[in-house]
Design a protein around this motif. Structure first.
Motif, PDB file in Angstrom:
ATOM      1  N   ASP A  83     -12.035  25.500  -2.898  1.00 52.94           N
ATOM      2  CA  ASP A  83     -12.111  24.541  -1.786  1.00 52.94           C
ATOM      3  C   ASP A  83     -12.521  25.221  -0.480  1.00 52.94           C
ATOM      4  O   ASP A  83     -13.344  24.692   0.272  1.00 52.94           O
ATOM      5  CB  ASP A  83     -10.776  23.816  -1.586  1.00 52.94           C
ATOM      6  CG  ASP A  83     -10.475  22.816  -2.697  1.00 52.94           C
ATOM      7  OD1 ASP A  83     -11.419  22.416  -3.430  1.00 52.94           O
ATOM      8  OD2 ASP A  83      -9.300  22.432  -2.835  1.00 52.94           O
ATOM      9  N   GLU A  84     -11.957  26.396  -0.219  1.00 51.18           N
ATOM     10  CA  GLU A  84     -12.322  27.143   0.992  1.00 51.18           C
ATOM     11  C   GLU A  84     -13.800  27.549   0.959  1.00 51.18           C
ATOM     12  O   GLU A  84     -14.495  27.495   1.979  1.00 51.18           O
ATOM     13  CB  GLU A  84     -11.456  28.398   1.138  1.00 51.18           C
ATOM     14  CG  GLU A  84     -10.008  28.104   1.431  1.00 51.18           C
ATOM     15  CD  GLU A  84      -9.119  29.332   1.277  1.00 51.18           C
ATOM     16  OE1 GLU A  84      -8.001  29.296   1.813  1.00 51.18           O
ATOM     17  OE2 GLU A  84      -9.511  30.316   0.596  1.00 51.18           O
ATOM     18  N   TRP A  85     -14.256  27.953  -0.204  1.00 56.76           N
ATOM     19  CA  TRP A  85     -15.656  28.370  -0.363  1.00 56.76           C
ATOM     20  C   TRP A  85     -16.589  27.194  -0.100  1.00 56.76           C
ATOM     21  O   TRP A  85     -17.618  27.338   0.555  1.00 56.76           O
ATOM     22  CB  TRP A  85     -15.840  28.932  -1.763  1.00 56.76           C
ATOM     23  CG  TRP A  85     -17.181  29.509  -2.070  1.00 56.76           C
ATOM     24  CD1 TRP A  85     -18.017  29.131  -3.072  1.00 56.76           C
ATOM     25  CD2 TRP A  85     -17.835  30.610  -1.431  1.00 56.76           C
ATOM     26  NE1 TRP A  85     -19.135  29.914  -3.087  1.00 56.76           N
ATOM     27  CE2 TRP A  85     -19.059  30.826  -2.092  1.00 56.76           C
ATOM     28  CE3 TRP A  85     -17.507  31.424  -0.345  1.00 56.76           C
ATOM     29  CZ2 TRP A  85     -19.946  31.824  -1.705  1.00 56.76           C
ATOM     30  CZ3 TRP A  85     -18.402  32.421   0.030  1.00 56.76           C
ATOM     31  CH2 TRP A  85     -19.601  32.613  -0.647  1.00 56.76           C
ATOM     32  N   GLN A  86     -16.219  26.031  -0.586  1.00 59.57           N
ATOM     33  CA  GLN A  86     -17.026  24.833  -0.354  1.00 59.57           C
ATOM     34  C   GLN A  86     -17.073  24.498   1.136  1.00 59.57           C
ATOM     35  O   GLN A  86     -18.119  24.138   1.665  1.00 59.57           O
ATOM     36  CB  GLN A  86     -16.472  23.660  -1.161  1.00 59.57           C
ATOM     37  CG  GLN A  86     -17.354  22.439  -1.119  1.00 59.57           C
ATOM     38  CD  GLN A  86     -16.860  21.347  -2.039  1.00 59.57           C
ATOM     39  OE1 GLN A  86     -15.681  21.285  -2.380  1.00 59.57           O
ATOM     40  NE2 GLN A  86     -17.757  20.479  -2.448  1.00 59.57           N
ATOM     41  N   GLU A  87     -15.925  24.643   1.832  1.00 62.02           N
ATOM     42  CA  GLU A  87     -15.875  24.393   3.272  1.00 62.02           C
ATOM     43  C   GLU A  87     -16.785  25.348   4.042  1.00 62.02           C
ATOM     44  O   GLU A  87     -17.283  25.014   5.111  1.00 62.02           O
ATOM     45  CB  GLU A  87     -14.439  24.537   3.794  1.00 62.02           C
ATOM     46  CG  GLU A  87     -13.526  23.412   3.378  1.00 62.02           C
ATOM     47  CD  GLU A  87     -12.074  23.679   3.752  1.00 62.02           C
ATOM     48  OE1 GLU A  87     -11.814  24.563   4.582  1.00 62.02           O
ATOM     49  OE2 GLU A  87     -11.193  22.998   3.184  1.00 62.02           O
ATOM     50  N   LYS A  88     -17.000  26.549   3.518  1.00 62.74           N
ATOM     51  CA  LYS A  88     -17.868  27.546   4.150  1.00 62.74           C
ATOM     52  C   LYS A  88     -19.325  27.380   3.718  1.00 62.74           C
ATOM     53  O   LYS A  88     -20.162  28.230   4.001  1.00 62.74           O
ATOM     54  CB  LYS A  88     -17.410  28.955   3.808  1.00 62.74           C
ATOM     55  CG  LYS A  88     -16.126  29.360   4.463  1.00 62.74           C
ATOM     56  CD  LYS A  88     -16.148  30.864   4.620  1.00 62.74           C
ATOM     57  CE  LYS A  88     -15.353  31.326   5.778  1.00 62.74           C
ATOM     58  NZ  LYS A  88     -15.956  31.243   7.064  1.00 62.74           N
ATOM     59  N   ASN A  89     -19.603  26.282   3.022  1.00 64.49           N
ATOM     60  CA  ASN A  89     -20.950  26.017   2.511  1.00 64.49           C
ATOM     61  C   ASN A  89     -21.432  27.138   1.588  1.00 64.49           C
ATOM     62  O   ASN A  89     -22.607  27.502   1.592  1.00 64.49           O
ATOM     63  CB  ASN A  89     -21.946  25.775   3.643  1.00 64.49           C
ATOM     64  CG  ASN A  89     -21.605  24.541   4.430  1.00 64.49           C
ATOM     65  OD1 ASN A  89     -21.302  23.505   3.855  1.00 64.49           O
ATOM     66  ND2 ASN A  89     -21.633  24.645   5.749  1.00 64.49           N
ATOM     67  N   SER A  90     -20.501  27.717   0.847  1.00 62.00           N
ATOM     68  CA  SER A  90     -20.803  28.749  -0.147  1.00 62.00           C
ATOM     69  C   SER A  90     -21.581  29.931   0.430  1.00 62.00           C
ATOM     70  O   SER A  90     -22.507  30.443  -0.190  1.00 62.00           O
ATOM     71  CB  SER A  90     -21.574  28.145  -1.322  1.00 62.00           C
ATOM     72  OG  SER A  90     -20.840  27.085  -1.895  1.00 62.00           O
ATOM     73  N   SER A  91     -21.199  30.339   1.637  1.00 59.52           N
ATOM     74  CA  SER A  91     -21.882  31.490   2.237  1.00 59.52           C
ATOM     75  C   SER A  91     -20.974  32.208   3.229  1.00 59.52           C
ATOM     76  O   SER A  91     -20.027  31.634   3.755  1.00 59.52           O
ATOM     77  CB  SER A  91     -23.163  31.040   2.943  1.00 59.52           C
ATOM     78  OG  SER A  91     -22.857  30.252   4.074  1.00 59.52           O
TER      79      SER A  91
END
Length: 105
Positions: A83-91
């Motif tokens: 979920d955190e990775w998705q919030e960071k737009n995977s970057s």
């Protein structure tokens, strides 16, 4: 790439990440060509759910203790839940240039 492969294998086996990137950034530092001394590790795993960042880093430091006791001088850790990775737009941001050693102006 022996050390990089070891890092990747240990993390894959212990955390079953949904995303893993182990970047050898040694070339950005004042080390001999072909060195494996500076790594940037991005791990996205369900295993991080409910864990604070410090606990995630401690887990990885323990997992990679042999590498850290050997030739690995620097380990930049970026740890996320899916979920955190998705919030960071995977970057994540690019690493800044080295400012230490003989490269310092």
């Amino acid at each position: 790439m022996v050390i990089q492969a070891s890092i990747e294998d240990k993390i894959q086996g212990a955390l079953q990440p949904v995303f893993l990137e182990v970047a050898n950034e040694s070339h950005m530092h004042n080390v001999p060509s072909g060195s494996e001394s500076h790594f940037k590790v991005t791990v996205v795993s369900q295993e991080f759910d409910g864990k604070l960042p410090i606990a995630r880093h401690r887990l990885l430091n323990k997992l990679l203790a042999d590498e850290l006791a050997g030739s690995v001088h620097a380990l930049s850790l970026h740890t996320f839940t899916p979920d955190e990775w998705q919030e960071k737009n995977s970057s994540i941001r690019k690493s800044p240039p080295c400012m230490g050693g003989s490269k310092a102006g």
